[in-house]
Design an enzyme around this catalytic site. Structure first.
Site, mmCIF file in Angstrom:
data_model
loop_
_atom_site.group_PDB
_atom_site.id
_atom_site.type_symbol
_atom_site.label_atom_id
_atom_site.label_comp_id
_atom_site.label_asym_id
_atom_site.label_seq_id
_atom_site.Cartn_x
_atom_site.Cartn_y
_atom_site.Cartn_z
ATOM 1 N N LYS A 105 -10.278 0.137 -2.458
ATOM 2 C CA LYS A 105 -10.163 -0.055 -1.011
ATOM 3 C C LYS A 105 -10.456 1.248 -0.284
ATOM 4 O O LYS A 105 -9.626 2.150 -0.261
ATOM 5 C CB LYS A 105 -8.754 -0.553 -0.645
ATOM 6 N N LYS A 145 -6.981 3.365 -3.364
ATOM 7 C CA LYS A 145 -7.395 3.351 -1.957
ATOM 8 C C LYS A 145 -7.610 4.781 -1.489
ATOM 9 O O LYS A 145 -6.843 5.680 -1.834
ATOM 10 C CB LYS A 145 -6.304 2.649 -1.130
ATOM 11 N N ASP A 185 0.860 -1.179 0.000
ATOM 12 C CA ASP A 185 0.000 0.000 0.000
ATOM 13 C C ASP A 185 0.896 1.228 0.000
ATOM 14 O O ASP A 185 1.525 1.559 1.014
ATOM 15 C CB ASP A 185 -0.909 0.008 1.234
#
Length: 317
Positions: free
Chosen positions: A253, A217, A154
């Site tokens: 996400k 995300k 991430d």
């Protein structure tokens, strides 16, 4: 084990896909509100959607006082997110979370604790949460986490590139991070609470996907404003547009600020209504939240027993 999507090969930076986009904020907020208000879920349907939320959850600890012991407890919870009686009453043979997400220094501990489970380890990297480190150090942090066994990375972007509209700099940065990830899937954290406008959110989403992000995300969870439904709606519209142009499916996400079972339902309704059932699988949808797991457990225990359990019965770690 979570079956990964094929990697996003990315495209060249293509400004006409996004540079003239203007988002109608009131219309976006109204659409997001209608999605949740008009899709109530009750009984067995509600329970099934809550179970699916667990399947799509990245169970996360990103605290300054993380230790291998805390990570091991979190991994045990990822292996067994519901008590055996509740799981059996729901007719589930096996249930795990989608992944466990930790700092790079905790990756090896998580890999060891999850051995044999099929649950991948995700690691934040690139100077999380601010990303304000030299690019060479951020790339080395990615390579370190992958070397320790992280299957997912991430990354965080440089927000200033978005605020200045420097799309070439943003694209080059994310493309370099994508290369550093190697075989690991990359989730690009946009830190949408720092991007000022929904138009910027759409543009940053599109650049991240063009640069090769496998997921986009919303947030690090450390911003003043984290995941919201209007922001999420714009991001999923961007990945829908990218898919229509390229044929490539990108995951989504939301992270940060989601704490309740109702939050878990709201974001799944968004995915179902905007993208369809395929995006209700962990290969294309993740919930970046750990605190909501306790509330989901309480809700499922209530569904099974008719009694709502106290929150202390479902502590995470």
């Amino acid at each position: 084990m979570t079956s990964p999507q094929p990697r996003n090969p990315g495209t060249a930076l293509t400004l006409p896909w996004f540079e003239d986009i203007a988002v109608n904020t009131p219309a976006t907020e109204a659409r997001a509100a209608r999605l949740v208000a008009t899709r109530p879920l009750r009984g067995e349907w509600r329970a099934a959607w809550l179970v699916n939320a667990i399947r799509c959850m990245d169970l996360t600890t990103l605290a300054g006082d993380d230790t291998p012991a805390r990570v091991a407890r979190l991994c045990a919870k990822a292996r067994r997110p519901l008590s055996d009686p509740v799981r059996a009453a729901l007719g589930l043979d096996r249930l795990t979370t989608a992944a466990v997400c930790v700092y790079p220094t905790m990756v090896r501990s998580a890999v060891h604790a999850l051995d044999g489970s099929g649950i991948p380890v995700a690691s934040v990297a690139t100077g999380f949460p601010s990303g304000l480190m030299p690019l060479s150090l951020r790339l080395e942090e990615i390579r370190h986490a992958v070397g320790e066994g992280a299957a997912e990375i991430d990354i965080v972007i440089t927000r200033a590139h978005v605020l200045r509209g420097d799309w070439t700099a943003l694209y080059d940065e994310i493309a370099a991070m994508r290369e550093a990830c190697g075989a690991a899937h990359m989730k690009a954290i946009l830190a949408t609470g720092d991007l000022q406008t929904l138009s910027n959110v759409y543009k940053a989403s599109m650049v991240a996907m063009q640069a090769g992000a496998d997921f986009i995300k919303t947030s690090t969870g450390k911003e003043a404003v984290n995941a919201t439904l209007p922001v999420s709606l714009i991001m999923v519209r961007a990945l829908r547009d990218y898919g229509a142009r390229t044929g490539v499916r990108i995951g989504f996400k939301p992270a940060g600020g989601m704490k309740t079972a109702e939050d878990a339902l709201a974001w799944q309704i968004l995915m179902k209504e905007e993208l369809g059932r395929d995006w209700l699988a962990p290969c294309l949808f993740r919930l970046g939240a750990s605190s909501m797991l306790g509330d989901i457990e309480c809700a499922l225990e209530s569904h099974v027993t008719g009694r709502y359990a106290a929150s202390h019965r479902h502590a995470l770690a």
